[in-house]
Design a protein around this motif. Structure first.
Motif, PDB file in Angstrom:
ATOM      1  N   THR A  72       0.836  -1.212   0.000  1.00 55.07           N
ATOM      2  CA  THR A  72       0.000   0.000   0.000  1.00 55.07           C
ATOM      3  C   THR A  72       0.862   1.249   0.000  1.00 55.07           C
ATOM      4  O   THR A  72       0.631   2.186  -0.776  1.00 55.07           O
ATOM      5  CB  THR A  72      -0.929   0.009   1.217  1.00 55.07           C
ATOM      6  OG1 THR A  72      -1.753  -1.162   1.191  1.00 55.07           O
ATOM      7  CG2 THR A  72      -1.809   1.250   1.220  1.00 55.07           C
ATOM      8  N   ASN A  76       1.143   3.938  -3.136  1.00 56.72           N
ATOM      9  CA  ASN A  76       0.838   5.348  -2.876  1.00 56.72           C
ATOM     10  C   ASN A  76       1.997   6.238  -3.316  1.00 56.72           C
ATOM     11  O   ASN A  76       1.781   7.291  -3.931  1.00 56.72           O
ATOM     12  CB  ASN A  76       0.556   5.563  -1.389  1.00 56.72           C
ATOM     13  CG  ASN A  76      -0.803   5.036  -0.960  1.00 56.72           C
ATOM     14  OD1 ASN A  76      -1.695   4.859  -1.783  1.00 56.72           O
ATOM     15  ND2 ASN A  76      -0.960   4.782   0.325  1.00 56.72           N
ATOM     16  N   THR A 141      -5.625  13.476   1.373  1.00 59.91           N
ATOM     17  CA  THR A 141      -5.908  12.779   0.122  1.00 59.91           C
ATOM     18  C   THR A 141      -4.645  12.754  -0.739  1.00 59.91           C
ATOM     19  O   THR A 141      -3.768  13.616  -0.618  1.00 59.91           O
ATOM     20  CB  THR A 141      -7.030  13.463  -0.679  1.00 59.91           C
ATOM     21  OG1 THR A 141      -6.597  14.774  -1.079  1.00 59.91           O
ATOM     22  CG2 THR A 141      -8.295  13.573   0.156  1.00 59.91           C
ATOM     23  N   ARG A 142      -4.595  11.761  -1.621  1.00 58.49           N
ATOM     24  CA  ARG A 142      -3.458  11.685  -2.553  1.00 58.49           C
ATOM     25  C   ARG A 142      -3.505  12.842  -3.546  1.00 58.49           C
ATOM     26  O   ARG A 142      -2.457  13.354  -3.960  1.00 58.49           O
ATOM     27  CB  ARG A 142      -3.474  10.335  -3.272  1.00 58.49           C
ATOM     28  CG  ARG A 142      -3.062   9.164  -2.388  1.00 58.49           C
ATOM     29  CD  ARG A 142      -3.073   7.865  -3.156  1.00 58.49           C
ATOM     30  NE  ARG A 142      -4.419   7.436  -3.441  1.00 58.49           N
ATOM     31  CZ  ARG A 142      -5.086   6.537  -2.726  1.00 58.49           C
ATOM     32  NH1 ARG A 142      -4.526   6.000  -1.659  1.00 58.49           N
ATOM     33  NH2 ARG A 142      -6.310   6.175  -3.048  1.00 58.49           N
ATOM     34  N   VAL A 221      -1.380  14.094   5.670  1.00 66.03           N
ATOM     35  CA  VAL A 221      -2.112  12.829   5.531  1.00 66.03           C
ATOM     36  C   VAL A 221      -2.361  12.242   6.915  1.00 66.03           C
ATOM     37  O   VAL A 221      -1.420  12.055   7.699  1.00 66.03           O
ATOM     38  CB  VAL A 221      -1.320  11.826   4.662  1.00 66.03           C
ATOM     39  CG1 VAL A 221      -2.069  10.489   4.592  1.00 66.03           C
ATOM     40  CG2 VAL A 221      -1.116  12.386   3.265  1.00 66.03           C
ATOM     41  N   GLU A 225      -3.964   4.420   5.291  1.00 71.49           N
ATOM     42  CA  GLU A 225      -4.068   3.779   3.979  1.00 71.49           C
ATOM     43  C   GLU A 225      -3.507   4.663   2.866  1.00 71.49           C
ATOM     44  O   GLU A 225      -3.303   4.190   1.753  1.00 71.49           O
ATOM     45  CB  GLU A 225      -5.534   3.442   3.680  1.00 71.49           C
ATOM     46  CG  GLU A 225      -6.116   2.363   4.569  1.00 71.49           C
ATOM     47  CD  GLU A 225      -5.381   1.041   4.411  1.00 71.49           C
ATOM     48  OE1 GLU A 225      -5.081   0.667   3.264  1.00 71.49           O
ATOM     49  OE2 GLU A 225      -5.104   0.401   5.437  1.00 71.49           O
ATOM     50  N   ARG A 226      -3.284   5.942   3.153  1.00 67.78           N
ATOM     51  CA  ARG A 226      -2.747   6.854   2.139  1.00 67.78           C
ATOM     52  C   ARG A 226      -1.314   7.281   2.444  1.00 67.78           C
ATOM     53  O   ARG A 226      -0.799   8.182   1.812  1.00 67.78           O
ATOM     54  CB  ARG A 226      -3.646   8.088   2.020  1.00 67.78           C
ATOM     55  CG  ARG A 226      -5.045   7.774   1.504  1.00 67.78           C
ATOM     56  CD  ARG A 226      -5.876   9.040   1.317  1.00 67.78           C
ATOM     57  NE  ARG A 226      -7.164   8.743   0.720  1.00 67.78           N
ATOM     58  CZ  ARG A 226      -8.254   8.448   1.418  1.00 67.78           C
ATOM     59  NH1 ARG A 226      -8.192   8.426   2.737  1.00 67.78           N
ATOM     60  NH2 ARG A 226      -9.393   8.181   0.817  1.00 67.78           N
TER      61      ARG A 226
END
Length: 279
Positions: A72, A76, A141-142, A221, A225-226
């Motif tokens: 993950t 990313n 957010t990405r 962030v 998960e990001r």
């Protein structure tokens, strides 16, 4: 005298080669230790830290990639870094072309504004950036990370690309204009292939710091998960500090894309950095 001069030059060249190869060996040794230790077990690392792998195993890579969620973090980082570099390079190419070919005073002022961005410390911008992203719903957010990285990369990219574009003769564009090509067609078909070394230099010199950056993902962030690789590695070290082989495997995975990038783009980087030195 000529023979003595030649021998002296050969000795100096040999000395330079010895120093460079020695530096390369010192620089590569930690990487080699990291790689071969990633194929060893924890028991082997404890009993003989600098030994070679007796029975190489990929178990540490499987544990790092699957159980430690390293896949993950890696994906990313690939997404954020690649998108940031592509976006900033595309914007910078168009801006640099306009700045390099314009003779107006306004464009000179605009270029100075771009260059002034190189002198702005990133740490001073983090608070307004955080509030701006939070206001528009892009915090954690990405997409927000991509936009931030692209924005901070533009000043350097514009500076390098505009300098390179100014070295290209105006006659190339005049010939394309006579053939009926417009500004965008001229830029895409005539100038862009010639500035490929400069583009490669910009891509590499922006890819590496974005890939290794810890500061912006840590602040902007909040969702695990990001996380990108540098932030993910901090949690990775905390959870797997007793599994040294897994740690080494994670470090190899984080380092491998940078090594591949430099191997692929070395020739273009050298051409971009040395452009114009013979003039």
């Amino acid at each position: 005298m000529s023979g003595t001069t030649r021998r002296g030059g050969a000795v100096r060249r040999a000395g330079v080669h010895v120093v460079l190869w020695g530096y390369a060996a010192v620089a590569l040794l930690p990487l080699l230790v990291m790689v071969w230790n990633s194929f060893r077990t924890d028991q082997e690392l404890v009993s003989e830290p600098l030994g070679l792998p007796v029975a190489p195993s990929f178990d540490a890579y499987r544990e790092a990639w699957v159980e430690a969620s390293f896949s993950t973090y890696f994906l990313n980082s690939v997404l954020v870094t690649t998108a940031s570099v592509l976006l900033s390079t595309a914007v910078s190419l168009l801006a640099a072309y306009a700045l390099a070919r314009s003779r107006s005073r306004l464009m000179t002022v605009i270029e100075q504004v771009f260059v002034s961005g190189l002198m702005m410390p990133v740490f001073l911008m983090i608070v307004p950036i955080f509030y701006l992203l939070d206001m528009i719903g892009l915090a954690s957010t990405r997409t927000g990370l991509i936009l931030v990285y692209a924005a901070v990369s533009i000043p350097f990219s514009v500076f390098v690309l505009a300098t390179f574009l100014r070295q290209l003769p105006d006659e190339l564009e005049d010939a394309a204009r006579i053939d009926g090509a417009g500004p965008l067609r001229t830029f895409w078909s005539v100038l862009l292939p010639l500035v490929r070394p400069a583009v490669a230099t910009v891509v590499v010199f922006r890819f590496v710091p974005i890939w290794n950056d810890f500061f912006y993902p840590l602040i902007l962030v909040r969702d695990r998960e990001r996380y990108t690789l540098p932030v993910g590695l901090t949690t990775f070290f905390g959870e797997y500090q007793t599994s040294w082989s897994t740690l080494f495997a994670g470090l190899v995975i984080a380092t491998l894309p940078l090594v591949v990038l430099f191997l692929v783009a070395t020739r273009q980087i050298v051409a971009g950095l040395t452009a114009g030195m013979g003039r």
